[in-house]
Design an enzyme around this catalytic site. Sequence first.
Site, PDB file in Angstrom:
ATOM      1  N   TYR A   1       4.185   4.204   0.884  1.00  0.00           N
ATOM      2  CA  TYR A   1       4.926   4.654   1.724  1.00  0.00           C
ATOM      3  C   TYR A   1       5.855   3.369   2.379  1.00  0.00           C
ATOM      4  CZ  TYR A   1       5.300   8.747   4.674  1.00  0.00           C
ATOM      5  OH  TYR A   1       5.762   9.797   5.322  1.00  0.00           O
TER       6      TYR A   1
ATOM      7  N   GLY B   1      10.715  -2.763   5.759  1.00  0.00           N
ATOM      8  CA  GLY B   1      10.012  -4.098   5.581  1.00  0.00           C
ATOM      9  C   GLY B   1       9.768  -4.400   4.266  1.00  0.00           C
ATOM     10  N   HIS B   2       8.970  -3.281   3.511  1.00  0.00           N
ATOM     11  CA  HIS B   2       8.850  -3.534   2.062  1.00  0.00           C
ATOM     12  C   HIS B   2      10.099  -4.008   1.228  1.00  0.00           C
ATOM     13  CE1 HIS B   2       5.638  -0.348   3.300  1.00  0.00           C
ATOM     14  NE2 HIS B   2       4.755  -1.545   2.783  1.00  0.00           N
TER      15      HIS B   2
ATOM     16  N   GLN C   1      -2.788 -11.882   8.035  1.00  0.00           N
ATOM     17  CA  GLN C   1      -2.980 -11.765   6.857  1.00  0.00           C
ATOM     18  C   GLN C   1      -2.237 -12.933   5.965  1.00  0.00           C
ATOM     19  OE1 GLN C   1      -2.888  -7.641   4.685  1.00  0.00           O
ATOM     20  NE2 GLN C   1      -0.816  -8.441   4.197  1.00  0.00           N
TER      21      GLN C   1
ATOM     22  N   GLN D   1     -10.364  -2.575   2.156  1.00  0.00           N
ATOM     23  CA  GLN D   1      -9.923  -3.399   3.624  1.00  0.00           C
ATOM     24  C   GLN D   1     -10.045  -2.288   4.712  1.00  0.00           C
ATOM     25  OE1 GLN D   1      -6.037  -4.365   1.550  1.00  0.00           O
ATOM     26  NE2 GLN D   1      -5.183  -3.649   3.692  1.00  0.00           N
TER      27      GLN D   1
ATOM     28  N   GLN E   1       5.694 -11.288   7.502  1.00  0.00           N
ATOM     29  CA  GLN E   1       5.423 -11.952   8.954  1.00  0.00           C
ATOM     30  C   GLN E   1       4.631 -10.904   9.934  1.00  0.00           C
ATOM     31  OE1 GLN E   1       4.840 -15.025   9.829  1.00  0.00           O
ATOM     32  NE2 GLN E   1       4.427 -14.978  11.854  1.00  0.00           N
TER      33      GLN E   1
ATOM     34  N   ARG F   1       2.244   2.985   9.128  1.00  0.00           N
ATOM     35  CA  ARG F   1       1.608   3.675  10.465  1.00  0.00           C
ATOM     36  C   ARG F   1       2.364   4.352  11.277  1.00  0.00           C
ATOM     37  NH1 ARG F   1      -2.825  -0.060   8.848  1.00  0.00           N
ATOM     38  NH2 ARG F   1      -4.581   1.110   7.828  1.00  0.00           N
TER      39      ARG F   1
ATOM     40  N   MET G   1       0.864  -0.971   0.005  1.00  0.00           N
ATOM     41  CA  MET G   1      -0.148   0.041   0.041  1.00  0.00           C
ATOM     42  C   MET G   1       0.826   1.172  -0.027  1.00  0.00           C
ATOM     43  SD  MET G   1      -3.591  -0.792   2.076  1.00  0.00           S
ATOM     44  CE  MET G   1      -2.733  -0.547   3.771  1.00  0.00           C
TER      45      MET G   1
HETATM   46  P1  AMP Z   1       1.520  -2.627   3.502  1.00  0.00           P
HETATM   47  O1  AMP Z   1       1.960  -1.699   2.600  1.00  0.00           O
HETATM   48  O2  AMP Z   1       1.634  -2.191   4.781  1.00  0.00           O
HETATM   49  O3  AMP Z   1       0.207  -3.360   3.088  1.00  0.00           O
HETATM   50  O4  AMP Z   1       2.373  -3.771   3.569  1.00  0.00           O
HETATM   51  C1  AMP Z   1       2.919  -4.436   2.469  1.00  0.00           C
HETATM   52  C2  AMP Z   1       3.635  -5.877   2.536  1.00  0.00           C
HETATM   53  O5  AMP Z   1       4.778  -5.490   3.420  1.00  0.00           O
HETATM   54  C3  AMP Z   1       2.649  -7.093   3.296  1.00  0.00           C
HETATM   55  O6  AMP Z   1       3.066  -8.151   3.115  1.00  0.00           O
HETATM   56  C4  AMP Z   1       3.342  -6.591   4.951  1.00  0.00           C
HETATM   57  O7  AMP Z   1       3.122  -7.800   5.598  1.00  0.00           O
HETATM   58  C5  AMP Z   1       4.775  -6.219   4.562  1.00  0.00           C
HETATM   59  N1  AMP Z   1       5.274  -5.820   5.690  1.00  0.00           N
HETATM   60  C6  AMP Z   1       4.918  -4.617   6.317  1.00  0.00           C
HETATM   61  N2  AMP Z   1       5.668  -4.095   7.213  1.00  0.00           N
HETATM   62  C7  AMP Z   1       6.819  -4.979   7.346  1.00  0.00           C
HETATM   63  C8  AMP Z   1       7.790  -5.213   8.197  1.00  0.00           C
HETATM   64  N3  AMP Z   1       8.138  -4.509   9.343  1.00  0.00           N
HETATM   65  N4  AMP Z   1       8.661  -6.528   7.912  1.00  0.00           N
HETATM   66  C9  AMP Z   1       8.291  -7.476   6.902  1.00  0.00           C
HETATM   67  N5  AMP Z   1       7.110  -7.191   6.227  1.00  0.00           N
HETATM   68  C10 AMP Z   1       6.543  -5.838   6.378  1.00  0.00           C
END
Ligand code: AMP
Length: 290
Positions: free
Chosen positions: A32, A36-37, A156, A61, A151, A190, A30
Site C-alpha cells: 500500500y 514514504g516508501h 523499529q 508482527q 525514521q 494506515r 508491507m
Molecule cells: P511499512 O510498509 O509501513 O511496513 O513501511 C515500510 C518501510 O517504509 C519502513 O521502513 C517504514 O519505516 C518506512 N516508512 C513508512 N512510512 C514512512 C514515512 N512516512 N516516511 C519515511 N519512511 C516511511
Amino acid sequence: MKILRKAGELRDQREQNRRQGIKVGLVPTMGYLHEGHNSLLDTAREQCDLVVMSLFVNPAQFREGEDLSSYPRDEERDFAIARQAGVDIVYAPEPDDIYPSGFATRVEVLGLTEVLCGSEQGRGPGHFSGVTTIVAKLLNTVDPDVAYFGQKDAQQATVITRMAEDLDFRTRIVVLPTVRERDGLAMSSRNAYLSPESRERATAIWAALLETEAVFGKNGLDAALDAGRSRLKSAGIEPEYFEARYPGTLDPAQEDKEEAILVAVAAEVDGTRLIDNILLEPSKKQRSTK
Ligand code: AMP
C-alpha cells in the site's frame, strides 16, 4: 521488473548478481505504497545497482485483534508504483512460504523491544520479534549490501540496527527521514483508515511534536513534554505514550544531558493507531547564562 514469489528464485538471482559484483539494495515494505516508501526506493535506486522491494504483510508482527485482515492491500497498484520507481525485483511471498508448517524460530532483541510500541499497552512484546524475524529472513534471502528503513518507525529502526549488529549481518542498515503530508501528518498506509474528520484531528500529532521542540529550546525537556501532551489533549487525543528517550538505547531521557533526544508518540485517533516522532538536538536548547 521481475516479480518473484519464492525465496529460492531470489537466491538464484543473488548468486548471479554476486558473481557480477552488483550492489544490491533492499526496501522491505508491507505494501500500500505511499511517498514514504517512494523516498526509500528512490534512495536505493540512487545508491545501488539493483533494487529489491519486498512486499509482505507480515502476520507475525500483528497481535490478535489488530488489523491484519483489514490491512490495506493493492498488489497491482504497488507493482505499478514500484515499476515507476525503478525497482528491479519485487519479492512478494505468500505467508505459507515464509512460515511453512513446523516453523519454530523467533529472532528477539531484548530490552529495546519491551518499551514504547513493544509494551503490553502498545502492540505487545511479540510485535518486534515478529519484525526482527521477518527482517532477518529477508536479509538472509536477499543478502543486500544495504537495507533501507524509515525514521517514521524510529523504534523499529533502532531494533533492526541492533539486530543487524548483534547477529553480524553484513548488510548496512540505512534509516531515512520521515516523509510527511503537506500539513505535517506522517505518511502511513494506515492513514487510509481515517475519515476526513479524523484525518483533520490527526494533524495534532505533528503539531504536538513541533510544540515540544519549540518549548524544549526555551524551557527544557519536562516543560516541552508537558506542552506536547497538552497540545494533543486539546485536540481530544489521549496518547498511548508520549515519551522522551535516547534514540540508540531507548532509555528514558533526562533533563540535563547534552545528547539528542527522541520524542516518540503513539495515539489512537478514532480507532486508528498512529505513531510519529521528532529528534530534539541539544544545540536547539538555549543555554542559560547565569
Ligand atoms: P511499512 O510498509 O509501513 O511496513 O513501511 C515500510 C518501510 O517504509 C519502513 O521502513 C517504514 O519505516 C518506512 N516508512 C513508512 N512510512 C514512512 C514515512 N512516512 N516516511 C519515511 N519512511 C516511511
